[in-house]
Design a protein around this motif. Structure first.
Motif, PDB file in Angstrom:
ATOM      1  N   UNK A   4       0.850  -1.198   0.000  1.00 35.15           N
ATOM      2  CA  UNK A   4       0.000   0.000   0.000  1.00 35.15           C
ATOM      3  C   UNK A   4       0.880   1.240   0.000  1.00 35.15           C
ATOM      4  N   UNK A   5       0.652   2.114  -0.958  1.00 35.61           N
ATOM      5  CA  UNK A   5       1.343   3.404  -0.995  1.00 35.61           C
ATOM      6  C   UNK A   5       0.346   4.407  -1.570  1.00 35.61           C
ATOM      7  N   UNK A   6      -0.476   5.001  -0.693  1.00 42.57           N
ATOM      8  CA  UNK A   6      -1.591   5.831  -1.155  1.00 42.57           C
ATOM      9  C   UNK A   6      -1.516   7.239  -0.557  1.00 42.57           C
ATOM     10  N   UNK A   7      -2.086   8.181  -1.316  1.00 36.98           N
ATOM     11  CA  UNK A   7      -2.074   9.591  -0.918  1.00 36.98           C
ATOM     12  C   UNK A   7      -3.419  10.204  -1.302  1.00 36.98           C
ATOM     13  N   UNK A   8      -3.962  10.996  -0.385  1.00 37.06           N
ATOM     14  CA  UNK A   8      -5.241  11.653  -0.658  1.00 37.06           C
ATOM     15  C   UNK A   8      -5.397  12.847   0.281  1.00 37.06           C
ATOM     16  N   UNK A   9      -5.823  13.969  -0.268  1.00 36.89           N
ATOM     17  CA  UNK A   9      -6.078  15.146   0.568  1.00 36.89           C
ATOM     18  C   UNK A   9      -7.416  14.968   1.279  1.00 36.89           C
ATOM     19  N   UNK A  10      -7.402  15.168   2.588  1.00 35.73           N
ATOM     20  CA  UNK A  10      -8.602  15.013   3.399  1.00 35.73           C
ATOM     21  C   UNK A  10      -8.885  16.288   4.176  1.00 35.73           C
ATOM     22  N   UNK A  42     -10.705   5.229   8.562  1.00 42.33           N
ATOM     23  CA  UNK A  42     -11.820   4.741   7.747  1.00 42.33           C
ATOM     24  C   UNK A  42     -11.597   5.057   6.273  1.00 42.33           C
ATOM     25  N   UNK A  43     -11.040   6.220   5.979  1.00 39.64           N
ATOM     26  CA  UNK A  43     -10.747   6.565   4.582  1.00 39.64           C
ATOM     27  C   UNK A  43      -9.780   5.560   3.971  1.00 39.64           C
ATOM     28  N   UNK A  44      -8.784   5.136   4.742  1.00 38.14           N
ATOM     29  CA  UNK A  44      -7.834   4.142   4.241  1.00 38.14           C
ATOM     30  C   UNK A  44      -8.545   2.832   3.922  1.00 38.14           C
ATOM     31  N   UNK A  45      -9.466   2.398   4.798  1.00 33.92           N
ATOM     32  CA  UNK A  45     -10.226   1.180   4.510  1.00 33.92           C
ATOM     33  C   UNK A  45     -11.026   1.335   3.223  1.00 33.92           C
ATOM     34  N   UNK A  48      -8.857   1.036   0.194  1.00 37.04           N
ATOM     35  CA  UNK A  48      -8.518  -0.365  -0.046  1.00 37.04           C
ATOM     36  C   UNK A  48      -9.690  -1.122  -0.665  1.00 37.04           C
ATOM     37  N   UNK A  49     -10.908  -0.743  -0.262  1.00 34.94           N
ATOM     38  CA  UNK A  49     -12.096  -1.403  -0.798  1.00 34.94           C
ATOM     39  C   UNK A  49     -12.470  -0.917  -2.190  1.00 34.94           C
ATOM     40  N   UNK A  50     -11.856   0.183  -2.628  1.00 33.23           N
ATOM     41  CA  UNK A  50     -12.214   0.749  -3.924  1.00 33.23           C
ATOM     42  C   UNK A  50     -13.411   1.667  -3.858  1.00 33.23           C
ATOM     43  N   UNK A  51     -13.825   2.050  -2.648  1.00 30.32           N
ATOM     44  CA  UNK A  51     -14.991   2.918  -2.474  1.00 30.32           C
ATOM     45  C   UNK A  51     -14.619   4.395  -2.529  1.00 30.32           C
ATOM     46  N   UNK A  52     -13.321   4.707  -2.440  1.00 23.72           N
ATOM     47  CA  UNK A  52     -12.834   6.071  -2.592  1.00 23.72           C
ATOM     48  C   UNK A  52     -11.592   6.060  -3.467  1.00 23.72           C
ATOM     49  N   UNK A  53     -11.442   7.122  -4.239  1.00 25.76           N
ATOM     50  CA  UNK A  53     -10.279   7.237  -5.116  1.00 25.76           C
ATOM     51  C   UNK A  53      -9.102   7.842  -4.343  1.00 25.76           C
ATOM     52  N   UNK A  54      -7.905   7.514  -4.776  1.00 19.82           N
ATOM     53  CA  UNK A  54      -6.683   8.059  -4.176  1.00 19.82           C
ATOM     54  C   UNK A  54      -5.560   7.963  -5.199  1.00 19.82           C
ATOM     55  N   UNK A  55      -4.518   8.699  -4.966  1.00 18.51           N
ATOM     56  CA  UNK A  55      -3.310   8.576  -5.770  1.00 18.51           C
ATOM     57  C   UNK A  55      -2.431   7.483  -5.165  1.00 18.51           C
ATOM     58  N   UNK A  56      -1.602   6.875  -6.016  1.00 18.81           N
ATOM     59  CA  UNK A  56      -0.652   5.908  -5.483  1.00 18.81           C
ATOM     60  C   UNK A  56      -0.832   4.528  -6.058  1.00 18.81           C
TER      61      UNK A  56
END
Length: 288
Positions: A4-10, A42-45, A48-56
């Motif tokens: 896992x290597x993800x990035x997202x502005x929250x 929760x955003x990370x979960x 991982x589930x594909x329910x939110x987009x992220x970079x990485x």
């Protein structure tokens, strides 16, 4: 193995923050995600589930779930997701809720037997207790024999006795099915009982990563234990001072000398520890 290597502005409790998580998780591990509310768990979960987009990038074994040009759909990821609110179909029986995921009656029976739900298989969710509904939710998440089981505080609404029972059942399912599990939890006892690894997030960043004992046992030097709490009041009694501190759902009193009392203020976040059975109090953060 999960990479896992993800990035997202929250938008967190203190304004904008960057979720920046780089993790490698071995297959069949049970990982607990902990940290204050709004830290990105929760955003990370959901990423991982594909329910939110992220970079990485997300890679699970030999499958690429996410990269700069590709995002695998949730239904193709081979995951199970257990929500806080059960999310059961109210018009379906317990058995029908499981078979909706996969038409495998033998697997459904195995799961219902393991969680002592077999006798309730024809009941509708509205007739079940909270603990029974959560067991159905966990069983349904296991119907696809998921590579990755994601759980977002699944037991937070249950009483302590039921929590303990379901913790045992979750661990049994995790081991029997060889699933990699990631669970969000704020309960230290739950984290200690279930997890093989604890990852603590703060403001979207990993601040601790290790086994449950090393992360949860917050002692320094020869201290026997330590707790965090909020200083509610300082009361002078004759020549001594008494600090009244809230720790979780409990209120405790600690005796201070004049110097300690002058250095503390109501509203401070403090730690309380013992050294040779003599309580010590130390400010961690000044009041806002």
């Amino acid at each position: 193995m999960i990479e896992i290597d993800v990035h997202k502005e929250l938008l967190g409790s203190m304004g904008k923050m960057e979720l920046d998580v780089n993790l490698t998780i071995e297959s069949k591990n049970f990982v607990a995600l902990s940290g204050q509310s709004g830290s990105g768990k929760t955003t990370l979960l959901r990423i991982l589930a594909g329910l939110e987009h992220a970079r990485g990038k997300i890679r699970v074994d030999d499958e690429l779930w996410l990269d700069g040009t590709h995002c695998l759909a949730p239904q193709q990821r081979g995951i199970g997701f257990v929500f806080q609110d059960y999310a059961l179909f109210p018009n379906m029986s317990v058995l029908e809720n499981l078979l909706f995921v996969r038409k495998d009656r033998e697997l459904a029976k195995q799961l219902l037997d393991l969680t002592e739900l077999a006798e309730l298989s024809n009941r509708k969710p509205a007739t079940l207790s909270g603990g029974q509904k959560q067991r159905v939710s966990v069983c349904r998440a296991m119907m696809n024999r998921p590579k990755l089981l994601l759980m977002d505080e699944p037991l937070s609404a249950l009483d302590p006795t039921m929590r303990n029972k379901l913790q045992h059942e979750i661990l049994t399912l995790h081991k029997n099915f060889g699933t990699t599990t990631i669970m969000v939890s704020h309960d230290p006892s739950e984290i200690y009982r279930l997890s093989s690894r604890v990852v603590v997030l703060s403001q979207g960043k990993i601040i601790q990563d290790g086994d449950a004992k090393s992360v949860l046992l917050r002692t320094q030097g020869s201290q026997k234990f330590s707790f965090e709490g909020e200083l509610l009041d300082i009361v002078k009694v004759d020549v001594i001072y008494i600090a009244i501190i809230a720790i979780g759902q409990q209120i405790v009193e600690v005796v201070l000398d004049g110097g300690e009392a002058n250095d503390l203020h109501v509203g401070d976040i403090v730690s309380i520890g013992t050294k040779a059975f003599a309580p010590m109090i130390q400010r961690l953060k000044e009041k806002s």
